[in-house]
Scaffold this active site. Structure first.
Site, short mmCIF file in Angstrom:
data_model
loop_
_atom_site.label_atom_id
_atom_site.label_comp_id
_atom_site.label_asym_id
_atom_site.label_seq_id
_atom_site.Cartn_x
_atom_site.Cartn_y
_atom_site.Cartn_z
N ILE A 45 0.82 -1.21 0.00
CA ILE A 45 0.00 0.00 0.00
C ILE A 45 0.85 1.26 0.00
O ILE A 45 0.35 2.36 -0.25
CB ILE A 45 -0.96 0.04 1.21
N LYS A 47 5.30 2.69 -0.43
CA LYS A 47 6.74 2.45 -0.47
C LYS A 47 7.44 3.75 -0.10
O LYS A 47 7.00 4.83 -0.45
CB LYS A 47 7.18 2.00 -1.86
N PHE A 50 12.39 4.23 3.81
CA PHE A 50 12.65 3.41 4.99
C PHE A 50 12.04 2.02 4.91
O PHE A 50 12.23 1.22 5.83
CB PHE A 50 12.14 4.12 6.25
N GLY A 51 11.29 1.71 3.85
CA GLY A 51 10.72 0.38 3.75
C GLY A 51 9.42 0.35 2.97
O GLY A 51 9.09 1.29 2.24
N LYS A 66 4.25 -2.08 8.39
CA LYS A 66 5.35 -1.30 7.83
C LYS A 66 6.66 -2.05 8.05
O LYS A 66 7.20 -2.08 9.16
CB LYS A 66 5.40 0.08 8.47
N ASP A 158 8.21 14.83 8.08
CA ASP A 158 7.62 14.19 6.91
C ASP A 158 6.15 14.58 6.79
O ASP A 158 5.31 13.79 6.39
CB ASP A 158 7.75 12.67 7.01
#
Length: 311
Positions: A45, A47, A50-51, A66, A158
């Protein structure tokens, strides 16, 4: 770009002792693999640097998993700090931590999943009326105020429309707590100094306000002002032509005073002098005034008329 260090990092001894209090949040890796169909591609869902985040069902509940990576230098200590930090956050407008997994070198955060997806998907959608947009921004501001009031002086880093997720009732929730990753939202002073502050997040919030107001992404394309919405919006605001970059259908829904206060607030958030930018409590108050103007002088749900001098 430099990565800023969060003030919430803990000493090693405190990390170990604190984690012992979070054993009840541990989720077996096999359960997560079953929920995500072994991290199947079709369940992705989101990207990020960090992953990767996956959607899955665990105990009859749809959740977000996550799965973090150490490819960017993320260590287990960083992961545990993140788990402990998120476990303390309790606010209606911030994504809640459900659990975590650290088996077999995995670093997985299990979080609430929001049915409507991220706000950036709806910026240009007629589904979000002007009323809806103000309501969403006010709730985001309340979440930001809560975080900035934290003793750890949390800097999000962020804050963008893509990190705001909407539940089935369209209530926004702040999702990410990362280092800066999108040029369109980053405070120019942070770019120069590498120092993140509360005012840094206020700048990013100003960009988000203009996104919601204009129905455009933070990165756009304009012949005169390049590809950053913040520059384009400030240019039009200063020249009294902001309506030229707002959807005319959305503009018809706006009360003149509510539009004036909202746009002025967004512009002040982007001031190059951090001391002139509004604080989070000021942002909440001014967005409440936007709501009051749009509602004809009363606070929605209160049944009372505002005594604000602006009415």
């Amino acid at each position: 770009m430099r990565n800023h260090k969060r003030s919430r990092q803990l000493a090693k001894g405190k990390t170990v002792s604190s984690l012992e209090n979070l054993e009840h949040l541990k989720i077996p890796l096999n359960d997560i693999k079953q929920a995500t169909n072994n991290f199947a591609y079709e369940n992705i869902i989101d990207k990020g640097v960090f992953g990767v985040a996956y959607k899955g069902k665990l105990s009859w509940r749809i959740l977000a998993f996550k799965r973090l990576t150490n490819a960017v230098g993320l260590q287990k200590t960083d992961f545990y700090n993140e788990v402990m930090f998120r476990s303390t956050i309790k606010h209606d407008n911030i994504i809640s931590l459900v659990g975590f997994c650290d088996e077999d070198d995995e670093m997985i955060l299990v979080l609430e999943h929001q049915a409507k997806g991220s706000l950036d998907m709806y910026l240009s959608s007629p589904r979000l009326t002007w009323w809806d947009r103000v309501d969403i921004c006010l709730d985001i501001a309340r979440g930001l105020e809560y975080l900035q009031d934290d003793p750890q002086k949390i800097v999000l880093g962020d804050l963008k429309s893509g990190s705001i997720h909407l539940d089935e009732s369209w209530r926004p929730k702040i999702c990410s707590f990362n280092t800066f990753s999108n040029l369109g939202y980053v405070d120019p002073l942070y770019m120069e100094t590498g120092r993140a502050t509360k005012e840094t997040d206020i700048y990013s919030f100003g960009v988000l306000l203009f996104e919601v107001l204009c129905g455009r992404q933070a990165t756009t394309k304009d012949e005169d002002e390049g590809w950053l919405l913040c520059r384009l919006a400030c240019h039009h605001y200063e020249n009294g032509t902001l309506t030229e970059i707002i959807d005319p259908i959305l503009r018809l829904q706006m009360d003149q005073d509510s539009w004036n206060v909202f746009s002025a607030l967004a512009y002040r958030c982007l001031n190059m002098d951090p001391s002139i930018r509004p604080t989070a409590p000021m942002v909440v108050q001014e967005l409440r005034e936007v709501f009051i103007f749009q509602n004809g002088g009363s606070i929605p749900g209160s049944g009372t008329v505002s005594n604000s001098i602006f009415v």
